[in-house]
Design a protein around this motif. Structure first.
Motif, PDB file in Angstrom:
ATOM      1  N   LEU A 102       0.832  -1.204   0.000  1.00 53.90           N
ATOM      2  CA  LEU A 102       0.000   0.000   0.000  1.00 53.90           C
ATOM      3  C   LEU A 102       0.867   1.254   0.000  1.00 53.90           C
ATOM      4  N   ALA A 103       1.927   1.261   0.810  1.00 51.12           N
ATOM      5  CA  ALA A 103       2.805   2.430   0.886  1.00 51.12           C
ATOM      6  C   ALA A 103       3.485   2.692  -0.459  1.00 51.12           C
ATOM      7  N   ARG A 104       3.984   1.623  -1.094  1.00 49.13           N
ATOM      8  CA  ARG A 104       4.642   1.784  -2.388  1.00 49.13           C
ATOM      9  C   ARG A 104       3.670   2.310  -3.433  1.00 49.13           C
ATOM     10  N   HIS A 105       2.453   1.769  -3.414  1.00 50.08           N
ATOM     11  CA  HIS A 105       1.448   2.190  -4.379  1.00 50.08           C
ATOM     12  C   HIS A 105       1.073   3.655  -4.175  1.00 50.08           C
ATOM     13  N   HIS A 106       0.844   4.049  -2.922  1.00 50.98           N
ATOM     14  CA  HIS A 106       0.491   5.440  -2.645  1.00 50.98           C
ATOM     15  C   HIS A 106       1.605   6.381  -3.103  1.00 50.98           C
ATOM     16  N   GLU A 107       2.843   5.997  -2.834  1.00 46.57           N
ATOM     17  CA  GLU A 107       3.968   6.848  -3.236  1.00 46.57           C
ATOM     18  C   GLU A 107       4.028   6.987  -4.750  1.00 46.57           C
ATOM     19  N   ASP A 108       3.859   5.877  -5.461  1.00 51.28           N
ATOM     20  CA  ASP A 108       3.924   5.921  -6.921  1.00 51.28           C
ATOM     21  C   ASP A 108       2.779   6.750  -7.503  1.00 51.28           C
ATOM     22  N   GLU A 109       1.581   6.563  -6.994  1.00 50.29           N
ATOM     23  CA  GLU A 109       0.446   7.324  -7.519  1.00 50.29           C
ATOM     24  C   GLU A 109       0.605   8.816  -7.253  1.00 50.29           C
ATOM     25  N   GLU A 110       1.014   9.160  -6.035  1.00 54.11           N
ATOM     26  CA  GLU A 110       1.123  10.569  -5.689  1.00 54.11           C
ATOM     27  C   GLU A 110       2.276  11.250  -6.422  1.00 54.11           C
ATOM     28  N   ARG A 111       3.244  10.467  -6.864  1.00 56.63           N
ATOM     29  CA  ARG A 111       4.376  11.031  -7.600  1.00 56.63           C
ATOM     30  C   ARG A 111       4.132  11.051  -9.102  1.00 56.63           C
ATOM     31  N   LEU A 112       3.496   9.980  -9.644  1.00 57.53           N
ATOM     32  CA  LEU A 112       3.388   9.825 -11.091  1.00 57.53           C
ATOM     33  C   LEU A 112       2.010  10.127 -11.660  1.00 57.53           C
ATOM     34  N   VAL A 113       0.971   9.884 -10.865  1.00 61.30           N
ATOM     35  CA  VAL A 113      -0.396   9.938 -11.403  1.00 61.30           C
ATOM     36  C   VAL A 113      -1.150  11.188 -10.973  1.00 61.30           C
ATOM     37  N   TYR A 114      -1.187  11.447  -9.678  1.00 62.54           N
ATOM     38  CA  TYR A 114      -2.058  12.505  -9.177  1.00 62.54           C
ATOM     39  C   TYR A 114      -1.722  13.908  -9.684  1.00 62.54           C
ATOM     40  N   PRO A 115      -0.453  14.222  -9.994  1.00 63.00           N
ATOM     41  CA  PRO A 115      -0.181  15.568 -10.511  1.00 63.00           C
ATOM     42  C   PRO A 115      -0.929  15.920 -11.792  1.00 63.00           C
ATOM     43  N   ILE A 116      -1.409  14.919 -12.535  1.00 64.17           N
ATOM     44  CA  ILE A 116      -2.092  15.225 -13.798  1.00 64.17           C
ATOM     45  C   ILE A 116      -3.601  14.988 -13.724  1.00 64.17           C
ATOM     46  N   THR A 117      -4.111  14.571 -12.569  1.00 62.37           N
ATOM     47  CA  THR A 117      -5.528  14.211 -12.505  1.00 62.37           C
ATOM     48  C   THR A 117      -6.454  15.372 -12.809  1.00 62.37           C
ATOM     49  N   ASP A 118      -6.071  16.577 -12.412  1.00 57.78           N
ATOM     50  CA  ASP A 118      -6.985  17.704 -12.557  1.00 57.78           C
ATOM     51  C   ASP A 118      -7.150  18.173 -13.992  1.00 57.78           C
ATOM     52  N   TRP A 119      -6.256  17.766 -14.864  1.00 57.99           N
ATOM     53  CA  TRP A 119      -6.488  18.096 -16.270  1.00 57.99           C
ATOM     54  C   TRP A 119      -6.655  16.859 -17.137  1.00 57.99           C
ATOM     55  N   ALA A 120      -6.507  15.674 -16.565  1.00 55.61           N
ATOM     56  CA  ALA A 120      -6.747  14.441 -17.325  1.00 55.61           C
ATOM     57  C   ALA A 120      -8.245  14.143 -17.423  1.00 55.61           C
ATOM     58  N   LEU A 121      -9.003  14.554 -16.394  1.00 52.33           N
ATOM     59  CA  LEU A 121     -10.435  14.277 -16.354  1.00 52.33           C
ATOM     60  C   LEU A 121     -11.240  15.552 -16.558  1.00 52.33           C
TER      61      LEU A 121
END
Length: 230
Positions: A196-215
């Motif tokens: 869970l920790a690894r997944h949260h770190e990866d998402e918050e580093r790689l995925v979440y920065p673009i969520t506000d303009w991806a959707l």
């Protein structure tokens, strides 16, 4: 120990508690901030590292006043600022990560306290919350990312693989807790925490920065409803 004071604030005194009980008490107290309550934390250890991390996680939206009463006595008063802006989708997703981490911490506490039945109930709560979180990402966020550039789309398969890993671990942990198998539970729980920790770190580093303009705005609203269980 949590008590009400005359001003309506929640006072939490963690002096003399074990490290695990202290963490549980502080985590529950900080959750109360979300309801608008003022929290007063009384502790015999310097609370600044913990509270600084909490404030950072909430983008500085927490006001905190710390009084040093003695070398081993601290009083911290915390309250959430009323947001002057709408939270971003990324901030909502990070907050849901923090909630999942809290559920896992509570489950670990009950397991170590020898209350396997309560740990099993917490495991069920975590399973439901995690399933809702992952489904919202898989059905809305990840497809939007795959419609973007090739570089963005490449981030999706590793996230899906991590989701699958956690889906495999949770039923085994739930089964071990249901049987009261402490040894198996103690072996599986750290694996789930690391995953869970690894997944949260990866998402918050790689995925979440673009969520506000991806959707689109409508997709963002739908994802927030899914996170809230609607």
């Amino acid at each position: 120990m949590a008590t009400e004071n005359n001003g309506g604030a929640l006072q939490v005194d963690v002096r003399g508690l074990s490290l695990e009980d202290r963490r549980m008490a502080v985590a529950r107290a900080l959750e109360e901030l979300r309801t608008g309550r003022v929290v007063v934390l009384v502790t015999d250890r310097d609370p600044r590292p913990t509270l600084d991390a909490f404030r950072l996680m909430h983008q500085g939206d927490v006001d905190c006043t710390i009084k040093i009463l003695a070398a081993d006595s601290f009083r911290a008063e915390l309250k959430m600022r009323r947001p002057e802006r709408k939270l971003t989708l990324a901030e909502h997703l990070r907050s849901d990560h923090a909630r999942l981490d809290g559920l896992l911490t509570e489950m670990q506490h009950y397991l170590r306290a020898g209350t396997s039945a309560e740990a099993a109930r917490q495991c069920a709560r975590l399973g439901e919350a995690l399933a809702r979180h992952m489904a919202a990402e898989e059905e809305l966020l990840f497809p939007a990312m795959q419609r973007m550039t090739e570089a963005v789309a490449r981030a999706v398969p590793p996230m899906l693989a991590q989701h699958a890993e956690m889906r495999d671990l949770l039923p085994d942990l739930a089964a071990a807790l249901a049987k009261g198998d402490v040894l198996a539970s103690e072996a599986l729980l750290p694996r789930l925490r690391r995953s869970l920790a690894r997944h949260h770190e990866d998402e918050e580093r790689l995925v979440y920065p673009i969520t506000d303009w991806a959707l689109s705005p409508a997709e963002q609203e739908e994802l927030l409803k899914r996170l809230g269980g609607e």
